[in-house]
Write a protein that holds these residues in place. Structure first.
Motif, PDB file in Angstrom:
ATOM      1  N   ILE A 117     -41.676  63.892  11.091  1.00 44.88           N
ATOM      2  CA  ILE A 117     -41.308  65.045  11.930  1.00 44.88           C
ATOM      3  C   ILE A 117     -41.824  64.822  13.347  1.00 44.88           C
ATOM      4  N   GLU A 177     -34.843  70.251  16.232  1.00 44.01           N
ATOM      5  CA  GLU A 177     -35.620  70.724  15.086  1.00 44.01           C
ATOM      6  C   GLU A 177     -34.682  70.991  13.917  1.00 44.01           C
ATOM      7  N   ARG A 232     -39.475  75.385   6.555  1.00 43.35           N
ATOM      8  CA  ARG A 232     -39.118  75.079   7.948  1.00 43.35           C
ATOM      9  C   ARG A 232     -40.228  74.261   8.596  1.00 43.35           C
ATOM     10  N   GLU A 233     -39.883  73.708   9.751  1.00 42.48           N
ATOM     11  CA  GLU A 233     -40.892  72.967  10.524  1.00 42.48           C
ATOM     12  C   GLU A 233     -41.911  73.920  11.135  1.00 42.48           C
ATOM     13  N   LEU A 275     -44.823  71.347   7.963  1.00 42.52           N
ATOM     14  CA  LEU A 275     -43.846  72.176   7.272  1.00 42.52           C
ATOM     15  C   LEU A 275     -44.487  73.465   6.768  1.00 42.52           C
TER      16      LEU A 275
END
Length: 837
Positions: free
Chosen positions: A236, A246, A260-261, A266
């Motif tokens: 990421i 993203e 989600r990021e 995460l």
């Protein structure tokens, strides 16, 4: 501190501050918000900030749509960054049932104007490269949503509210709320008192404490919700270095989690079975920025599926686990609207998706408070959808169940099992022995359909298409261990059995228990004139006649429907939908004169209702009464008090199925006797019970309207095709607006459609309707299979230009377009010959 205000909002989370902002935006500058600690210090601060547009409720869908659009506008208005990351939202489907759910939702989304993309597994991999797509059938994507920073959003709302003249008091505790003799409210705080015309409760986890202050039960108890934040992941971080976008919010619904990021790592948010309620008695007075001890063991099934779907999640350490309170209601939808039984006390509570709903809820509540009505049909979130049965024990059971089912498939025929059976009629056990398969409405048990003796689902049908975690696609077993019902968006296993019930009623005679009908008696010297002043239809002048009467909004929409029957001189018996009891009776209470000329007496629990219907119903009933049942003596749309054996009942010659028959409204303690006598007298005619689903199927064939579907505050009464129930020559609520809209030109027309080519599925409501050019021209409101006419039927609202009988249209059902045609109203027995037989 101010001593006077037009309105006081209690609670400084995102919901409360949004309400304050929208009141100020509507021009009410003399409004105040009181927060016991700092803004966001309740549950807003620990929210994950997601903005899911997905919702199968029309009301909630409208609120979410507004919020997502509004938050961007707010950022521009205030100049404050609300941290809106429009990264999109991707929902994965592993099963055919899940895909059906998504396709059903896509119809709702299209009709309310929410964009939805359909993704193949390959496209999912393109936008979420860390996601393994094995076993995925596809996905839907909302390109316009993502997530937001809750604290930043709240502060922007606060700035916007202050800029418009509103006042916010922080670190101020409300210690008492009292309604004064003149109707105004006195709010006592540790900093002083404020007198206000309106109070709006937005107190989140404190909702029940707030309710106690004013003597009401607010059906909200929070549930613990956990989410996991990981350490950064190299993949990421590398994407960010390369300037790649993203990845969107990922939801594997079949495993009940979102991801989600977050800061190069995460977030995983599971919705597990077994999450407990919390703050049953409310948080402590000192509660602020509070979390609970994490319970990772409960999350392990979800963690395992998350690692399988996104291996990167298992490759980094856990940075923090949040376990905080989220407010819940028994059905998972928020509570937005007037508190029943209280004047100018409003609720904006129970928000399990509070960040997403806050903007829309504040908007509609402000419309409601300032203008007297919302502009969106709010039935799905109205506080009055629950009644006194929603006690503490009920809320604990149902709210935990609602939380556990956030991601499970919300089948249209689903009936959840917690807190049941609760309210039963005296013949409940009799109906069970006859094969009754029950559902629940407003706490009441109602037989939806009847399974043949010994019937059971084949073993191969159980669990097919079920959620990975919860195995959730068939109804709970009966007491004897048999599984008899499988839930579906399509024609399910009970479809043919419901059809057999319809055919039997149509050819012979059947009995339906409709005791949950809401019932109220209206008496007093002013009763008749008052009813004339509020209803669009005329109140029958001849005692014993029955009228269907609609209560309009000031703008000419419809907010309630009653059957009105003068059962004794000056005494009016009024019946409405069982699920709307608190709603409908509260509307009457608010409108009733306060001079003592009218008395309202709710009597739902005192009277049962048995519907006796079918061509042989007269033959059965005349064996039990001396009253003449012939047309000349007992015509359609009349009622009389009769003897049924040694019991008594008001027999109303009316029903919701379109067959010859009577509703027998009787003292509830006589129900078992009357039921047994009907079956004894009807044995020679092969009398059988029938259920709610057969009734609904028959009602659709008659084009009968339902509140919240064909009848709504959003549709003018003429648009809903109620012409024959409207008397423009008299004065009533909304009359001028109703007539003016008709003269100006209606936006919609109610129509009946027959649908062809759909061999295993019927429209259920909210499906999109297109003309032959492909343009969206309307939406289905109800639908089903018409067993008496042998055709699939849909009721709908369409543009007037497409409402002419014979017009060819297309209805999209679960993603497939089917041919449809506008047909004359009431395709079964259009002249009511059967009803008048």
């Amino acid at each position: 501190m101010k001593s006077q205000a037009r309105a006081v909002v209690i609670g400084g989370g995102v919901v409360g501050v949004s309400t304050l902002y929208h009141l100020a935006r509507k021009g009410w500058t003399d409004v105040v918000l009181i927060e016991r600690k700092e803004l966001t210090s309740g549950s807003t601060w620990h929210a994950a900030g997601l903005l899911p547009l997905f919702n199968l409720s029309y009301s909630v869908g409208q609120l979410h749509k507004y919020s997502v659009r509004f938050y961007e506008e707010l950022q521009e208005e205030t100049g404050m960054n609300v941290g809106f990351s429009k990264v999109s939202n991707i929902r994965l489907a592993r099963t055919k049932d899940r895909w059906d759910e998504y396709m059903y939702y896509a119809g709702i989304a299209e009709t309310i104007g929410v964009k939805v993309n359909i993704l193949t597994p390959e496209q999912v991999k393109e936008v979420w490269p860390l996601c393994e797509t094995d076993g995925i059938l596809g996905a839907i994507q909302h390109p316009d949503d993502g997530y937001i920073q809750p604290a930043d959003l709240t502060q922007a709302l606060a700035k916007g509210a202050r800029d418009r003249g509103a006042t916010i008091y922080r670190n101020t505790t409300v210690t008492g709320i009292e309604q004064l003799a003149d109707g105004q409210w006195k709010v006592t705080t540790d900093k002083g008192e404020i007198i206000a015309e309106h109070i709006i409760s937005c107190t989140g986890s404190f909702a029940r404490k707030t309710g106690d202050m004013v003597g009401i039960n607010i059906p909200v108890i929070p549930v613990e919700h956990q989410y996991i934040v990981t350490e950064p992941h190299p993949a990421i971080q590398e994407r960010r270095k390369q300037g790649l976008p993203e990845m969107g919010v990922l939801r594997e619904s079949d495993s009940a989690w979102y991801m989600r990021e977050e800061a190069g790592g995460l977030i995983l948010g599971p919705y597990e079975v077994g999450a407990p309620v919390c703050y049953v008695d409310g948080p402590s007075d000192q509660s602020e920025y509070e979390l609970f001890q994490e319970e990772l063991d409960r999350l392990m099934p979800h963690i395992e599926t998350a690692i399988a779907r996104v291996p990167a999640f298992g490759e980094v350490g856990i940075k923090k686990v949040y376990n905080g309170a989220i407010a819940y209601t028994p059905d998972g939808n928020p509570i937005v609207g007037p508190a029943p039984g209280l004047k100018n006390f409003w609720l904006n509570e129970g928000h399990s998706f509070g960040i997403t709903a806050a903007g829309g809820a504040g908007w509609q509540l402000a419309e409601w408070i300032v203008d007297g009505e919302p502009t969106v049909d709010m039935m799905g979130v109205d506080p009055r959808r629950f009644g006194p049965y929603a006690t503490e024990g009920y809320l604990i059971a149902k709210n935990e169940e609602a939380y556990a089912n956030v991601f499970t498939m919300h089948y249209p025929d689903e009936e959840r099992a917690a807190a049941r059976p609760l309210k039963v009629t005296p013949i409940y056990d009799r109906l069970k022995k006859l094969g009754g398969v029950f559902g629940s409405l407003y706490g009441w048990e109602r037989a939806n359909w009847y399974a043949p003796e010994g019937y059971e689902l084949p073993e191969s049908e159980k669990g097919v298409g079920a959620d990975v975690i919860t195995n959730h696609n068939y109804a709970p077993a009966l007491e004897d261990g048999r599984f008899v019902e499988k839930w579906s968006f399509r024609r399910s296993n009970y479809w043919e059995h419901v059809g057999n019930e319809v055919k039997h009623v149509h050819q012979n005679v059947g009995v339906l228990d409709m005791s949950p009908f809401a019932k109220i008696e209206v008496t007093g010297p002013g009763a008749r004139d008052w009813l004339e002043s509020i209803f669009a239809n005329a109140i029958p002048k001849k005692r014993g006649r029955i009228a269907l009467c609609h209560l309009p909004t000031p703008a000419g929409g419809v907010k309630a429907e009653f059957t009105v029957y003068e059962w004794a001189s000056g005494r009016f018996y009024m019946v409405s939908a069982g699920g709307l009891e608190a709603h409908d009776h509260d509307l009457l209470w608010r409108l009733a004169p306060k001079d003592g000329s009218v008395t309202l007496q709710p009597i739902t629990q005192k009277y049962g209702v048995l519907v006796l219907a079918g061509p042989k119903s007269r033959d059965v009933l005349k064996k039990l009464t001396r009253t003449s049942l012939e047309n000349k003596d007992f015509p359609w749309l009349t009622g009389k008090q009769i003897s049924v054996g040694v019991a008594t009942a008001h027999a109303l010659r009316v029903n919701f199925i379109g067959e010859l028959g009577w509703e027998l409204h009787h003292p509830i303690e006589m129900q078992a006797y009357i039921f047994d006598k009907l079956f004894e007298a009807g044995a020679e005619f092969n009398i059988k019970p029938f259920g709610i689903r057969a009734m609904v199927a028959m009602a659709v064939e008659k084009s009968y309207r339902n509140m919240g579907r064909e009848l709504s505050i959003e549709y003018n009464a003429f648009e809903s095709g109620l012409d024959r129930f409207i008397r423009p020559e008299k004065n009533f609520i909304g009359r001028d607006a109703m007539v003016a809209t008709k003269e100006k030109g209606l936006r919609w027309n109610f129509v009946t459609l027959t649908v062809s080519g759909n061999s295993d599925v019927d429209a259920r409501g909210s499906e999109a309707i297109y003309d032959e050019s492909g343009a969206l021209v309307g939406r289905v409101t109800s639908g089903g299979y018409g067993w008496r006419i042998g055709k699939s039927v849909a009721l709908a609202m369409v543009k007037p230009s497409h409402a002419v009988v014979g017009t060819k249209l297309k209805v999209k059902i679960l993603g497939t377009q089917y041919e449809a045609e506008v047909v004359p109203e009431s395709p079964f027995d259009p002249d009511n010959t059967v009803l008048r037989a």
